[in-house]
Design a protein around this motif. Structure first.
Motif, PDB file in Angstrom:
ATOM      1  N   ILE A 114       0.830  -1.211   0.000  1.00 10.44           N
ATOM      2  CA  ILE A 114       0.000   0.000   0.000  1.00 10.44           C
ATOM      3  C   ILE A 114       0.861   1.257   0.000  1.00 10.44           C
ATOM      4  O   ILE A 114       1.745   1.412   0.847  1.00 10.44           O
ATOM      5  CB  ILE A 114      -0.937   0.003   1.236  1.00 10.44           C
ATOM      6  CG1 ILE A 114      -1.796  -1.273   1.255  1.00 10.44           C
ATOM      7  CG2 ILE A 114      -1.825   1.247   1.257  1.00 10.44           C
ATOM      8  CD1 ILE A 114      -2.584  -1.464   2.538  1.00 10.44           C
ATOM      9  N   GLY A 115       0.612   2.126  -0.968  1.00 10.92           N
ATOM     10  CA  GLY A 115       1.220   3.459  -0.979  1.00 10.92           C
ATOM     11  C   GLY A 115       0.090   4.432  -0.753  1.00 10.92           C
ATOM     12  O   GLY A 115      -0.591   4.374   0.273  1.00 10.92           O
ATOM     13  N   SER A 116      -0.160   5.298  -1.736  1.00 13.71           N
ATOM     14  CA  SER A 116      -1.324   6.181  -1.608  1.00 13.71           C
ATOM     15  C   SER A 116      -2.611   5.386  -1.873  1.00 13.71           C
ATOM     16  O   SER A 116      -3.698   5.815  -1.531  1.00 13.71           O
ATOM     17  CB  SER A 116      -1.208   7.355  -2.580  1.00 13.71           C
ATOM     18  OG  SER A 116      -1.080   6.860  -3.898  1.00 13.71           O
ATOM     19  N   ASP A 117      -2.461   4.217  -2.492  1.00 15.06           N
ATOM     20  CA  ASP A 117      -3.579   3.282  -2.669  1.00 15.06           C
ATOM     21  C   ASP A 117      -3.001   1.862  -2.656  1.00 15.06           C
ATOM     22  O   ASP A 117      -1.801   1.695  -2.449  1.00 15.06           O
ATOM     23  CB  ASP A 117      -4.332   3.578  -3.977  1.00 15.06           C
ATOM     24  CG  ASP A 117      -3.409   3.539  -5.194  1.00 15.06           C
ATOM     25  OD1 ASP A 117      -2.203   3.274  -5.022  1.00 15.06           O
ATOM     26  OD2 ASP A 117      -3.895   3.768  -6.308  1.00 15.06           O
ATOM     27  N   LYS A 119      -1.307  -1.011  -4.074  1.00 12.73           N
ATOM     28  CA  LYS A 119      -0.466  -1.180  -5.276  1.00 12.73           C
ATOM     29  C   LYS A 119      -0.586  -2.599  -5.836  1.00 12.73           C
ATOM     30  O   LYS A 119      -0.615  -2.789  -7.032  1.00 12.73           O
ATOM     31  CB  LYS A 119       1.007  -0.935  -4.949  1.00 12.73           C
ATOM     32  CG  LYS A 119       1.281   0.404  -4.317  1.00 12.73           C
ATOM     33  CD  LYS A 119       1.405   1.450  -5.383  1.00 12.73           C
ATOM     34  CE  LYS A 119       1.609   2.815  -4.771  1.00 12.73           C
ATOM     35  NZ  LYS A 119       0.993   3.849  -5.588  1.00 12.73           N
TER      36      LYS A 119
END
Lengths: 175, 122
Positions: A114-117, A119
């Motif tokens: 998970i990054g900003s969403d 992945k």
């Protein structure tokens, strides 16, 4: 059904994550006859000698709630497939395990990056199918289909049934 | 999208943003997030909002299982900050861009809530 077969790799989840990072398509399955460093939740080792069924699926990008549902559903699907295929009564130990006669027969681990969403996501399933014996520290808590049924089972057939069912369920919950 | 509305002769500055399926509405100093899939209105405090600009917020509730970075360290895009065991799954929280860690607000084995700031970046 795209299945990438290996003789021996560190971990099918690890390989599936690497492949997903390289852009390999969702629903590609990584299966290995042996996992040298198979692991479950919190990094706990998963005994993975030859004979067992160890596979991971690259999941389509989904939201975190759908991914949680598919993890729980996977335990039901494995239990249902084993019950229907071998006429036994597995027990689901939520969230991630399936037991047979009180001993662990399957473990499931979903991993997300998970990054900003989200992945990427992979779900790994280890089933003790044709394992003949367990080391001392596991023999009271783990069993295999071969030990319980007294005969070998077809790993490929079991794999295909589980994946087909998982795909169907994922489609339903994503709609 | 920025615009102004006037209610009872008082003027309000409105800022409207859409991000990852959620709609953010900023009115004066306060920010509201409308999550499209949850259908709920969540007010985020101004403190959280300020931190959010340079902070990594947890996208789910769970337990921090391992921290891979230190304060002051540089992290490349795609590398792990930490892992969170949450919602029956293991989650790697990774850097979206190259960055430097200013402060780590959590410890290993700590329970965190969704939206809680885990790490502040420089």
């Amino acid at each position: 059904m795209q299945i990438e077969k290996f003789k021996s790799i560190s971990s099918t989840n690890k390989k599936a994550k690497e492949m997903s990072n390289l852009g390999v398509a969702p629903w590609t399955v990584v299966v290995s006859e042996v996992q040298e460093n198979g692991y479950g939740r919190k990094g706990e080792a998963w005994y993975s000698p030859k004979g067992g069924l160890y596979f991971s699926i690259i999941l389509p990008r989904g939201n975190i709630d759908d991914l949680q549902i598919i993890t729980i559903l996977a335990a039901f699907i494995v239990a249902k497939t084993i019950k229907e295929s071998f006429n036994v009564e597995p027990l689901i130990k939520l969230p991630n395990d399936v037991l047979l006669n009180g001993k662990k027969i399957c473990g499931i681990l979903t991993e997300n990056v998970i990054g900003s969403d989200v992945k990427l996501s992979v779900i790994g399933i280890g089933i003790n199918t044709n394992i003949e014996s367990f080391p001392l520290e596991l023999k009271d808590i783990a069993t295999s289909l071969k030990m319980e049924l007294g005969k070998e089972v077809d790993n490929t057939e079991l794999l295909e049934k589980i994946i087909t069912e998982l795909k169907n369920q994922f489609k339903i919950i994503s709609e | 999208m920025d615009f102004k509305i006037k209610i009872k002769n008082k003027e309000y500055q409105i800022e409207l943003k859409e991000n990852c399926g959620a709609v953010k509405i900023k009115i004066g100093g306060k920010e509201f997030v409308f999550g499209s899939n949850k259908g709920s209105l969540i007010e985020t405090s101004s403190i959280k909002k300020d931190s959010l600009n340079k902070g990594i917020a947890s996208s789910l509730s769970g337990v921090v299982t391992k921290i891979f970075v230190k304060e002051g360290s540089h992290v490349k895009a795609g590398n792990k900050f930490l892992t969170l065991s949450a919602m029956k799954m293991e989650n790697e929280i990774v850097a979206e861009n190259d960055c430097k860690i200013k402060k780590i607000l959590v410890k290993e084995n700590q329970q965190v809530k969704e939206g809680e700031i885990l790490i502040i970046l420089e």
